[in-house]
Design an enzyme around this catalytic site. Structure first.
Site, PDB file in Angstrom:
ATOM      1  N   LYS C  12      22.028  28.943  64.198  1.00  0.00           N
ATOM      2  CA  LYS C  12      22.250  30.054  65.131  1.00  0.00           C
ATOM      3  C   LYS C  12      23.328  30.949  64.555  1.00  0.00           C
ATOM      4  O   LYS C  12      24.418  30.500  64.188  1.00  0.00           O
ATOM      5  CB  LYS C  12      22.691  29.518  66.495  1.00  0.00           C
ATOM      6  CG  LYS C  12      22.628  30.555  67.593  1.00  0.00           C
ATOM      7  CD  LYS C  12      21.201  30.930  67.969  1.00  0.00           C
ATOM      8  CE  LYS C  12      20.690  30.148  69.170  1.00  0.00           C
ATOM      9  NZ  LYS C  12      19.233  30.250  69.326  1.00  0.00           N
ATOM     10  N   THR C  57      18.358  25.563  66.808  1.00  0.00           N
ATOM     11  CA  THR C  57      19.474  26.496  66.673  1.00  0.00           C
ATOM     12  C   THR C  57      20.218  26.603  67.993  1.00  0.00           C
ATOM     13  O   THR C  57      21.438  26.799  68.009  1.00  0.00           O
ATOM     14  CB  THR C  57      18.991  27.898  66.230  1.00  0.00           C
ATOM     15  OG1 THR C  57      18.176  28.470  67.240  1.00  0.00           O
ATOM     16  CG2 THR C  57      18.216  27.834  64.928  1.00  0.00           C
ATOM     17  N   ASP C  58      19.512  26.448  69.087  1.00  0.00           N
ATOM     18  CA  ASP C  58      20.166  26.497  70.394  1.00  0.00           C
ATOM     19  C   ASP C  58      21.210  25.387  70.523  1.00  0.00           C
ATOM     20  O   ASP C  58      22.285  25.599  71.105  1.00  0.00           O
ATOM     21  CB  ASP C  58      19.118  26.351  71.500  1.00  0.00           C
ATOM     22  CG  ASP C  58      19.706  26.583  72.882  1.00  0.00           C
ATOM     23  OD1 ASP C  58      19.941  27.757  73.223  1.00  0.00           O
ATOM     24  OD2 ASP C  58      19.967  25.587  73.590  1.00  0.00           O
ATOM     25  N   PHE C 168      42.700  58.785  35.811  1.00  0.00           N
ATOM     26  CA  PHE C 168      41.448  58.282  35.236  1.00  0.00           C
ATOM     27  C   PHE C 168      41.017  59.207  34.114  1.00  0.00           C
ATOM     28  O   PHE C 168      40.620  60.344  34.353  1.00  0.00           O
ATOM     29  CB  PHE C 168      40.345  58.167  36.308  1.00  0.00           C
ATOM     30  CG  PHE C 168      39.098  57.502  35.798  1.00  0.00           C
ATOM     31  CD1 PHE C 168      39.148  56.192  35.302  1.00  0.00           C
ATOM     32  CD2 PHE C 168      37.879  58.169  35.804  1.00  0.00           C
ATOM     33  CE1 PHE C 168      37.993  55.574  34.825  1.00  0.00           C
ATOM     34  CE2 PHE C 168      36.731  57.543  35.327  1.00  0.00           C
ATOM     35  CZ  PHE C 168      36.797  56.255  34.840  1.00  0.00           C
ATOM     36  N   ARG C 185      45.276  61.617  41.024  1.00  0.00           N
ATOM     37  CA  ARG C 185      44.207  61.682  42.015  1.00  0.00           C
ATOM     38  C   ARG C 185      44.521  60.766  43.197  1.00  0.00           C
ATOM     39  O   ARG C 185      45.410  59.916  43.111  1.00  0.00           O
ATOM     40  CB  ARG C 185      42.865  61.291  41.382  1.00  0.00           C
ATOM     41  CG  ARG C 185      42.829  59.861  40.867  1.00  0.00           C
ATOM     42  CD  ARG C 185      41.409  59.436  40.413  1.00  0.00           C
ATOM     43  NE  ARG C 185      41.395  58.000  40.101  1.00  0.00           N
ATOM     44  CZ  ARG C 185      40.296  57.309  39.816  1.00  0.00           C
ATOM     45  NH1 ARG C 185      39.118  57.898  39.756  1.00  0.00           N
ATOM     46  NH2 ARG C 185      40.367  56.002  39.582  1.00  0.00           N
ATOM     47  N   GLN C 234      39.378  49.451  38.591  1.00  0.00           N
ATOM     48  CA  GLN C 234      39.258  48.117  38.017  1.00  0.00           C
ATOM     49  C   GLN C 234      40.638  47.502  37.779  1.00  0.00           C
ATOM     50  O   GLN C 234      40.846  46.318  38.033  1.00  0.00           O
ATOM     51  CB  GLN C 234      38.503  48.171  36.670  1.00  0.00           C
ATOM     52  CG  GLN C 234      36.998  48.326  36.779  1.00  0.00           C
ATOM     53  CD  GLN C 234      36.539  49.765  36.802  1.00  0.00           C
ATOM     54  OE1 GLN C 234      37.257  50.660  37.260  1.00  0.00           O
ATOM     55  NE2 GLN C 234      35.340  50.013  36.318  1.00  0.00           N
ATOM     56  N   ASN C 260      34.978  52.876  45.760  1.00  0.00           N
ATOM     57  CA  ASN C 260      35.875  53.987  45.450  1.00  0.00           C
ATOM     58  C   ASN C 260      35.549  55.126  46.414  1.00  0.00           C
ATOM     59  O   ASN C 260      34.597  55.870  46.205  1.00  0.00           O
ATOM     60  CB  ASN C 260      35.687  54.414  43.991  1.00  0.00           C
ATOM     61  CG  ASN C 260      36.819  55.288  43.492  1.00  0.00           C
ATOM     62  OD1 ASN C 260      37.548  55.875  44.296  1.00  0.00           O
ATOM     63  ND2 ASN C 260      36.964  55.385  42.187  1.00  0.00           N
ATOM     64  N   HIS C 262      35.635  58.357  47.469  1.00  0.00           N
ATOM     65  CA  HIS C 262      36.034  59.569  46.761  1.00  0.00           C
ATOM     66  C   HIS C 262      36.635  60.603  47.703  1.00  0.00           C
ATOM     67  O   HIS C 262      36.101  60.872  48.779  1.00  0.00           O
ATOM     68  CB  HIS C 262      34.828  60.179  46.045  1.00  0.00           C
ATOM     69  CG  HIS C 262      34.201  59.255  45.050  1.00  0.00           C
ATOM     70  ND1 HIS C 262      34.917  58.630  44.055  1.00  0.00           N
ATOM     71  CD2 HIS C 262      32.922  58.833  44.892  1.00  0.00           C
ATOM     72  CE1 HIS C 262      34.104  57.873  43.324  1.00  0.00           C
ATOM     73  NE2 HIS C 262      32.896  57.961  43.815  1.00  0.00           N
TER      74      HIS C 262
END
Lengths: 306, 306, 306, 306
Positions: C12, C57-58, C168, C185, C234, C260, C262
């Site tokens: 469940k 599942t119950d 970068f 940035r 990274q 990322n 942007h």
């Protein structure tokens, strides 16, 4: 502390109900999301803590499920009319002055299997298997105030695109303008539409054929979108609304919310390629948002503006 | 600080691209969401701040759009094969050892208009107007390591329901059991399916007909769901996977994730009504979740387990 | 039909549970979303329709709620350990070979009110009012196979931003490059982190202080993000993982998924304005996606790769 | 075809903007989602295809970004006032009769690091690192018609819970009632609040301190929720609205939408356990939905009813 309790309303929202009809081996289903909202003499509930006039939201939920059994669900609108009437007319002490029923309906279609009869013991047809359509959601809102009904139906999440026959130019230029004029662009939108019916349900006035009406309004919206040569999304909006009014006498007013789902032509020149209206970036946000109403002359619009 | 940089990958995710073909007045469109992920010699990028071996994610995005123009998009899988090969084989200094392309594809169908030719100036057919299907999303994942391809296609968000031919009983009872056995219940699920192809793309091995394969796998999944008399959702899952393997030679392995979308019978007895499997509450959460793989003997499964 | 039933599991999912502790007027709450998944001897369930080996599942759901009462919820991890052990060790006939418990936890904090004691009759403190934090979601996954535990905790939806100290440049240029190098940035991401514990729960090994561990790992992730001068996402990822390993001995492996997010500098020159890194468009899609693992030497990574 | 173009409006929606202030090493940020909607003389745009009176949505977007640079963003409300005034007063030929600016603001807080100055070269303080709060979203809507402003601010997604001091009994019973009366229940809701200001911006009327007002209204909403002993969510709603009016002179009207997020006590008796208000199932749908307005006497409510 001269404060006033203004407009107030309450009820159980988003009651998810599936109603199955098993009258033959070819079953039928209705899949709805029903929201109830009641207005009335509820001052004490807010001010004193007395719930003597409060019909619990739990009871409104129970009523939805019981009515699905007792009366069935022929259409979302018809079901809403019946529920709204009940809450106003049958609730004790007349405390409910007005009831609003909002319904979303999810469409399903049968799963088709080739030659299915031969695969089963006996020859039972596969009439119990369905796949959700997943396209637009059908909507309705029914309000009843004890005197008359107001029914506004609609659809949402219907995504459409024209790959040509759309231009946009000749607009205002000011100090913040950078947009280039376009003479052949993609026009795409996700249609949210609502339309109000002339039906008020007084004096035995019969209900329209709600299901047929829905199918036809939907068809006219799509056709108008496809067939309009567009100079703006506003113009397309107007054409869609007008087309419905021209073809469906039971509808008095149409309101459309059309986000302009921008498809930006990708600049491929840096890669030595020419993009001849072939490759687009489909943006999420921001988007233009065009909204408008078209209605019959002499009719007072009732669909709220966002 | 004896720490090790383990598995790592990067790329531009969710590049939304619409590709239009205008070869005749009957346009064609492809609507994709493309995610690129690269693995390779990227230690320096993580450890030293040198990006000398880094192909920017922005460049992977540009490549997707440029390839859509240069090579077109015949199918999601074919487009993925081409992109994956490019990143591994064409990137400078061999820094990309493996590339993974994931694609979601959104289906569209033409808007049909009655006798549309007569409404336009001239007689142009309406071949540029589309409505998004909105049903399942088609998916694929293509991985290329410079030697062989691994293609796993699939679908998601396909919602299906059987209103009968489903039972569930005879299960384990323990101190936490309250569930009543069911001899006629609704079985509904939202299908997520993935299937792996035998195709590896070596020695000029031709690609399968990806689009036809997709349509047929989808059909067999739906038919098996509809035609299986079910004693558990596990059994239905197994039937669906087996049906695909029996009918589609290009597929070696099928994995299914099937949430059991519970529809609870509403107790109407307090209202003096008998609910003869007619009125259900469709629950959101919690839900059973059944997952499993069926594969050909002798084949090593490659589809990851969640 | 030589088809093989491969890996399969069920249970469940998404059991939403709120546990209240009322030992004093200062209440405590735990708000969890618990998913159970069992692996074992379930071939018959799939193949024959016999559910003799099926724990419904119950029942797994009932067990979650009962255990919350019987054993309380000290931490998500501890609760998962207890549940996983139960399903494997206590289920009849040894049919459950392995159990996986996944938990999401939603944080809450007390509503603070000034001088609240004086406003109530008597002097009861307001110890029963909470507001959901709404920041990150805490996660854990506990797997128990009858021999040892594997615990992987984490968090998701933690959105962070550096407005400077990010560059970068110096990356590969090829025929599809258009990106301009950046020397200052914005770096923003939505952190999804998972970390594996050395804990295996054999021979009476005591459990770590799960709650303190979580708070400290979260702190080190944030600090590393804030203090790293970054030449790529990274590099930031690696710094975050390393910082955790350096400071938390109970953690052997960290995996991060960092989209990322942007933020594009808006070109204001057409309006006669100079944008000195002040006004950004925050994009939704596409986005870079950086994923990676850092682990202790000699440890075999266990956190799955997406 | 006597159809009338009714209410219509358009603009660019969901312009996501991040504004950074770098006046010192301790940066400040504003993170907004701005939607513009214009009303005016746009009949021709809809009816004739002429865009001579159309200010493109793209231009409205550019203006938002340019204004963020030119004028900064002191508060969402102040930014909205400035933008609305511009579109009405500065657009050519007076075609814009009314402008509506809707803004969502996402809160951020600084990442705190212990002794951070000593870890950096030099002694730069970490004043550029932020984590998104993730709790409520702040909202505002500013409308300007050339004569006066109407400002309605608010918040949404603020989830709160009382674990006691909530009862519900003494309500109407009818044939559809099954709810048991409750003398100690959990009360939880996700607050959506809007409040209207007395400010109209005529004759040099100064703007309120929008940011301080927001913090104080939010505080009073939370305190009233925490301190109200509740006999219904309606009563709590009224207390919250009243508390704001009593404490904030600049606010004339408060409207609240409070979904009753049901927490159902789990029946543990089948397992031999007694649930003493400790273990709850937190349901998604259906939910009660309570909506209401409280306003000062003599003031005409302006916040629309859903």
């Amino acid at each position: 502390m001269a404060h006033v309790l203004g407009q107030n309303q309450y009820g159980k929202a988003e009651n998810r109900i599936v109603r199955v009809y098993r009258d033959s081996t070819r079953h039928e289903i209705k899949d709805l999301n029903v929201s109830v909202s009641l207005r009335g003499a509820f001052e004490d509930v807010h001010l004193t803590g007395s719930n003597a006039n409060c019909l619990p939201t739990d009871t409104t939920k129970n009523t939805v499920y019981a009515y699905a059994k007792e009366h069935g669900i022929e259409s979302a609108e018809g079901f809403g009319v019946r529920l709204a009437r009940h809450f106003v007319e049958d609730t004790e002490r007349g405390v409910v002055h007005s009831a609003r029923i909002r319904i979303e309906e999810y469409g399903w279609e049968r799963i088709r299997t080739p030659d299915s009869s031969s695969r089963f013991i006996g020859s039972e047809e596969v009439g119990h298997s369905f796949v959700r359509k997943g396209q637009e959601v059908r909507t309705t809102e029914v309000v009843y105030d004890g005197d008359r009904f107001r029914v506004v139906s609609g659809l949402k999440d219907l995504v459409v695109m024209n790959t040509t026959n759309s231009e946009f130019w000749g607009y205002i230029k000011d100090g913040y303008t950078t947009l280039q004029e376009a003479y052949d662009r993609i026009l795409a939108t996700q249609v949210t539409a609502r339309w109000a019916f002339g039906f008020h349900g007084r004096d035995g006035e019969p209900e329209p054929n709600w299901n047929r009406s829905y199918q036809q309004v939907r068809r006219h919206l799509l056709e108008a979108f496809a067939e309009t040569y567009s100079y703006s999304l506003q113009q397309t909006l107007h054409a869609m609304g007008t087309r419905v009014l021209n073809n469906r006498a039971e509808v008095d007013e149409v309101r459309l919310e059309l986000p302009n789902k921008h498809h930006f032509l990708v600049d491929l020149e840096p890669f030595g390629l020419k993009n001849e209206n072939e490759v687009y970036f489909a943006a999420d946000r921001m988007y233009g948002l065009i909204e408008g109403t078209v209605h019959r002359e002499g009719v007072t619009p009732v669909i709220p503006v966002s």
